[in-house]
Design an enzyme around this catalytic site. Sequence first.
Site, short mmCIF file in Angstrom:
data_model
loop_
_atom_site.label_atom_id
_atom_site.label_comp_id
_atom_site.label_asym_id
_atom_site.label_seq_id
_atom_site.Cartn_x
_atom_site.Cartn_y
_atom_site.Cartn_z
N SER A 189 0.85 -1.41 0.07
CA SER A 189 0.09 0.04 -0.07
C SER A 189 1.02 1.40 0.04
O SER A 189 1.80 1.44 -0.96
CB SER A 189 -0.92 0.04 1.19
OG SER A 189 -1.98 0.89 0.93
N ARG A 246 -12.15 6.95 9.09
CA ARG A 246 -11.61 5.41 9.22
C ARG A 246 -12.67 4.62 8.71
O ARG A 246 -12.32 3.54 8.20
CB ARG A 246 -11.26 5.28 10.79
CG ARG A 246 -10.60 3.97 10.85
CD ARG A 246 -9.27 3.69 10.19
NE ARG A 246 -8.71 2.35 10.64
CZ ARG A 246 -7.66 1.90 10.11
NH1 ARG A 246 -7.03 2.31 9.35
NH2 ARG A 246 -7.04 0.70 10.67
N ASP A 263 -8.82 -6.54 -5.04
CA ASP A 263 -8.30 -5.13 -4.41
C ASP A 263 -8.79 -4.10 -5.20
O ASP A 263 -8.40 -3.95 -6.38
CB ASP A 263 -6.71 -5.04 -4.34
CG ASP A 263 -6.35 -3.69 -3.82
OD1 ASP A 263 -7.00 -2.88 -3.30
OD2 ASP A 263 -4.86 -3.46 -3.58
N HIS A 267 -8.14 -5.08 -0.66
CA HIS A 267 -6.71 -4.40 -0.40
C HIS A 267 -6.09 -5.31 0.98
O HIS A 267 -4.83 -5.06 0.84
CB HIS A 267 -6.86 -3.12 -0.16
CG HIS A 267 -5.66 -2.24 0.01
ND1 HIS A 267 -4.70 -2.18 -0.91
CD2 HIS A 267 -5.14 -1.40 1.07
CE1 HIS A 267 -3.62 -1.30 -0.70
NE2 HIS A 267 -3.87 -1.11 0.58
N ASP A 268 -6.85 -5.25 1.88
CA ASP A 268 -6.21 -5.95 3.19
C ASP A 268 -5.48 -7.17 2.84
O ASP A 268 -4.99 -7.61 3.76
CB ASP A 268 -7.29 -5.75 4.20
CG ASP A 268 -7.31 -4.93 5.27
OD1 ASP A 268 -6.55 -3.92 4.86
OD2 ASP A 268 -8.22 -4.57 5.90
#
Lengths: 362, 362
Positions: free
Chosen positions: B145, B214, B310, B343-344
């Site tokens: 990232s 967040r 992602d 993405h994680d």
Amino acid sequence: MNARSDTLVLPAPLPLDGGGELARVEVAYETYGDLAGDGSNAILLCHALTGDQYVASPHPITGKPGWWERMVGPGKPIDTDRFHVICANVIGSCMGSSGPASLAEDGQPYAMRFPVITIRDMVRAHVGLLDALGIERLHAVVGGSMGGMQALSLAANWPERAERVLVIASTSRHSAQNIAFHELGRQAVMADPRWQDGNYYGGDAPDSGLAVARMAAHITYLSEEALTEKFGRNLQDREAKSFGFDADFQVESYLRYQGSGFTQRFDANSYLYITRAMDYFDLAEEHGGKLADAFAGTSARFCLVSFDSDWLYPTPESRHVVHALNAAGAAVSFVELSAPHGHDSFLLDVPALDRVIGGFLG
Amino acid sequence: MNARSDTLVLPAPLPLDGGGELARVEVAYETYGDLAGDGSNAILLCHALTGDQYVASPHPITGKPGWWERMVGPGKPIDTDRFHVICANVIGSCMGSSGPASLAEDGQPYAMRFPVITIRDMVRAHVGLLDALGIERLHAVVGGSMGGMQALSLAANWPERAERVLVIASTSRHSAQNIAFHELGRQAVMADPRWQDGNYYGGDAPDSGLAVARMAAHITYLSEEALTEKFGRNLQDREAKSFGFDADFQVESYLRYQGSGFTQRFDANSYLYITRAMDYFDLAEEHGGKLADAFAGTSARFCLVSFDSDWLYPTPESRHVVHALNAAGAAVSFVELSAPHGHDSFLLDVPALDRVIGGFLG
């Protein structure tokens, strides 16, 4: 084209899915075109989350053209020379129909005392309007996005009321990601200290929080490709980055504009209630867990339209409904249109959509 | 595995891309494993937006395990029995390196007087750390990232400093949609009245706004499929919908938890500065507009990894970098891994990633 504005007070309290009923329900609506003597040419248009009844009339607050002027009018795909078009503000909203900003029996705004409503409750109010107008059977019910949910709900729960059901860029249930984006928006509103548990009427509204919620929603309305094509990494009115926190990029400026503009015309509490109704929407769950059962015995003709760039309610959501309609033996046509604008495609210039709508309405 | 924490004060002011320089820069870092006598076994790990130097040590505030313990340790893919691993908190952040919460020369926190920094500025501080540690050439620079952006920036601007460059789930530039989500987060922070133009130190921090920011980010870190699989429309600790505004759905509860937990460990102004640095990142622009020119004459070996689920930095972003590296004649391998987490995925259990990393580091 003979546009009329009116507000109906429903003759009886409205029963609600959450239990209880809502007394003295007002339904504000617009009509376009004349109703045929036999009442056979009525089309109910259902608006989206932040839409309203001003389909083809200037918006009374912003002065902007109606949100579907390109689709509704004389000689247009929804032809007001032939059809009597009705569009009612959904309950829970803020453009004249009963919602959290309306006065409760104690003369004070409901605020968060307004009951949590469902998509079916909205449609129940629409049906009350049709009853009052003497319209037994619609030529068609038509809606995009949340409007499509209402169209599906009407078809499932009042199957005798519509001959044709046109559902555009919509879904039969909100996904986890859909709920997540809405929850983000609600938390943004509720985090604004001016929200004051919803009791801000007469004072400062939680515009900052509502603007953030709207920004989040706007990202979901456009495709990644549309954002890249429209803005890319272009700077806004400057030659170089400012190395500060102004809106250096055009996309930042666009989002800020969308956020702040929205707060002028929309009530934050309505945003909470309507997003909640959408998140609760699960047509299969309402009908014993099987979506096909929602449409058992329907005689209506259905048409579903999705857009290939829509990632809010992507094509598989429409296909899921089509499969259920097939299983129920319903007459259904389905088309995925190619358009670059994402979910917002149903509001924008997509000539193929005009042809689909015109053709389906006959 | 011989973990050490330390903080370096850079021996000279740090020149900044935005002009001027930052005086008395502190760089807080962790190391794991021993540096070989010839200094040849050092790996610089670069952390993501809200990451920190606690790669494989418990987090000092939350007490949770390090963010990449599954990857870094004795016998693990980044093997601390063989490699000396260094991870420094980026400048602009809040875990010990200089950032907006640090004291300026007047003894007061910088707050928004902290200069707007870039990814390259962060890397410049890392290079200052490597200089101080006497590490001339890294065995590898590794990052996912925003960490991948730093790895690319180091390869482009200090090409002699790394033999291997491993870039995971990253991009060479922020897209309009990436910028849009970050701007949404910044607006959420700035809309919180407790933000007070950044001057909240010593008082109440803008935790509500930061939590909303967040939440928005978290939606982008997971794929739609992952959200559906993990939560679907499941209710949280209840049998039926509450017809209220509590967190009825598990996904709502999850987002609220992620939002509020984050504010305990992160500074809101740091969130503004680091997201800004990411939005400004455009490696091609830094090198005359042609990405291949950023890598002209590099002798490093590159490896890029993307994940098929992602949607924050999707595979075409990695492929774009690979094409530029090919055009520059660099040695590059590329793999798109299949993983459901979005993405994680780079932080989660994806055994194929372990094999790619272990193999590339040799």
